[in-house]
Scaffold this active site. Structure first.
Site, PDB file in Angstrom:
ATOM      1  CB  CYS A 107      -1.102   0.149   1.046  1.00 19.42           C
ATOM      2  SG  CYS A 107      -2.472   0.866   0.787  1.00 19.42           S
ATOM      3  CD  GLU A 153      -2.204  -6.280   5.240  1.00 19.93           C
ATOM      4  OE1 GLU A 153      -1.651  -6.535   4.328  1.00 19.93           O
ATOM      5  OE2 GLU A 153      -2.507  -4.893   5.656  1.00 19.93           O
ATOM      6  CG  HIS A 212      -4.282  -3.907   3.038  1.00 15.69           C
ATOM      7  ND1 HIS A 212      -3.265  -3.371   3.798  1.00 15.69           N
ATOM      8  CD2 HIS A 212      -4.876  -2.432   2.447  1.00 15.69           C
ATOM      9  CE1 HIS A 212      -3.223  -2.096   3.647  1.00 15.69           C
ATOM     10  NE2 HIS A 212      -4.258  -1.676   2.982  1.00 15.69           N
TER      11      HIS A 212
HETATM   12  N1  LIG Z   1      -3.129   1.612   3.588  1.00 15.70           N
HETATM   13  C1  LIG Z   1      -2.415   2.415   2.935  1.00 15.70           C
HETATM   14  O1  LIG Z   1      -1.169   2.207   3.040  1.00 15.70           O
HETATM   15  C2  LIG Z   1      -2.831   3.627   2.370  1.00 15.70           C
HETATM   16  C3  LIG Z   1      -1.946   4.400   1.473  1.00 15.70           C
HETATM   17  C4  LIG Z   1      -2.172   6.046   1.235  1.00 15.70           C
HETATM   18  N2  LIG Z   1      -2.279   6.611   2.540  1.00 15.70           N
HETATM   19  C5  LIG Z   1      -3.438   6.053   0.530  1.00 15.70           C
HETATM   20  O2  LIG Z   1      -4.435   6.588   1.129  1.00 15.70           O
HETATM   21  O3  LIG Z   1      -3.632   5.845  -0.673  1.00 15.70           O
END
Ligand SMILES: NC(=O)CC[C@H](N)C(=O)O
Length: 427
Positions: A315, A401, A399
């Protein structure tokens, strides 16, 4: 003062204002009050097992959503996002990537399973508040140790219910993300709250420094073996991993540990030279809150580490890797937040149903030659994964995870293990 407006009633009994047409950078109305009718008369008459008082959500488009509070009192400004997960609210509350945001759950009833100590994704709740349609009157789960209302109050976190979350979600989908102010303070006028929402912005702000750990630590995994899965895919070897904490979710650490990694978690500002001195087999760049282009220091660290050890970005980590490889990130209209996002793995052709939480994405057109887009979000075609084999780089926008969400993508952890294994064998 609230402006008067005509309303229409939807088939489900929600009262919606008509003629409201928000536009970013130029909203047509200054203030419009939007109401939701009670869900049913039978629950309305039951005494609620939480103390509640009046609250308001005021959005930057001028809409005001009267609500009831079931958490901490106060006034907070944040960006409002909607999450389509049916449950998993506790993992969402403790995911540091939600710092600076209010999370609106589209599932109309929340709180049914209470909360427990095992489902935490970090030590704290960093999000700005929880917005729901209806709070479950009873809590029923064998793992439950506390009600959601008590949990929010103890953690000084705002939570509101009894507002038309469906109408708000449609608005966010049509107009894009909106900033807002959530308040229980009756002394503040609607206008004051509106001005507050309009003079705040999440773009360009480094939110990582507030959520990252302050010094390195070794991860000690406490997962009960009964809860572990995919144990037959491990090779029994141990790999030393340095995990950069940009707001890391514990389940990333639990899953790495489950695949046999010994992990040192380091702060976001940890120098690359120090990380390399620890002679890692691999480096993980974690998830984290806010705008990935607002943290150039983190991109520099990633650049310094590229090619020195296999790296895996999740992410925010994926977005930082995208920039470090020469690409650009952009803000999406309303992002992806939920547990049912279909992603195609371009290499295998297989589709995974994934957990997602991001408002930004990497622009594939900005990436240099040699960088491969390995995964695509099938809802909108956006980039969901990258690989740069020449430097042992892999990354996912979503994700693997889970927590909360499906486990379809857990195999990505095994791929990282394979990457480390191959790199070790060839050195
Ligand atoms: N879950 C995250 O790592 C989000 C990544 C970043 N803050 C976004 O909103 O795209």
């Amino acid at each position: 003062m609230a402006a008067t407006t005509t309303t229409t009633t939807t088939p489900l009994g929600f009262v919606l204002p008509t003629g409201l047409s928000p536009r970013r950078g130029g909203f047509r109305f200054s203030l419009v009050r939007c109401s939701a009718s009670p869900l049913t008369s039978s629950t309305a008459s039951v005494e609620k097992p939480w103390s509640s008082y009046n609250a308001r959500l005021v959005l930057e488009d001028g809409s005001i959503w009267p609500a009831k509070s079931f958490g901490a009192p106060g006034t907070r400004v944040a960006e409002l996002v909607f999450n389509t997960s049916l449950t998993g609210y506790q993992e969402i509350l403790t995911d540091p990537s939600y710092a600076g945001q209010f999370v609106l759950m589209t599932n109309p009833q929340i709180g049914n399973t209470g909360v427990n100590l095992d489902d935490e994704e970090s030590e704290q709740c960093f999000l700005a508040g929880l917005v729901i349609r209806s709070l479950s009157i009873s809590t029923s789960n064998w793992r439950c140790t506390k009600t959601l209302a008590d949990y929010l109050t103890e953690r000084n976190l705002m939570g509101i219910y009894d507002l038309d979350t469906r109408a708000i979600t449609r608005r966010l989908r049509e107009e894009g993300s909106l900033n807002g102010v959530l308040s229980t303070e009756q002394t503040k006028t609607d206008d004051e709250l509106l001005q507050m929402s309009r003079s705040w912005d999440i773009v360009g702000i480094d939110l990582i420094s507030d959520v990252s750990c302050k010094s390195p630590y070794e991860w000690v995994d406490k997962t009960d073996p009964e809860w572990d899965f995919n144990t037959n895919t491990r090779d029994g070897k141990s790999y030393r991993v340095i995990a950069y904490d940009f707001g890391i979710k514990h389940n990333i650490l639990r899953r790495l540990s489950s695949y046999g990694c010994q992990i040192t978690v380091v702060p976001s500002t940890f120098p690359a030279s120090e990380a390399l001195k620890m002679n890692p087999d691999g480096i993980l760049f974690s998830n984290g809150p806010g705008d990935p282009s607002a943290v150039p220091y983190a991109v520099e660290t990633v650049k310094e580490l590229l090619g020195k050890a296999p790296v895996y970005g999740i992410c925010m980590g994926h977005q930082l890797l995208g920039q470090a490889l020469g690409g650009k990130t952009y803000k999406m209209k309303f992002g992806h937040h939920g547990g049912n996002h279909p992603v195609r793995n371009n290499r295998t052709g297989q589709v995974e149903i994934s957990a997602q939480n991001h408002n930004y994405a990497v622009d594939p057109a900005s990436l240099p030659g040699g960088v491969e887009v390995t995964h695509v979000n099938l809802n909108d075609g956006s980039c969901a994964g990258l690989s740069f084999p020449a430097m042992n780089v892999m990354s996912l926008q979503y994700h693997p995870e889970a927590s909360p969400g499906p486990h379809d993508s857990d195999n990505a952890f095994r791929e990282f293990i394979e990457l480390m294994k191959r790199s070790k064998q060839s050195s």
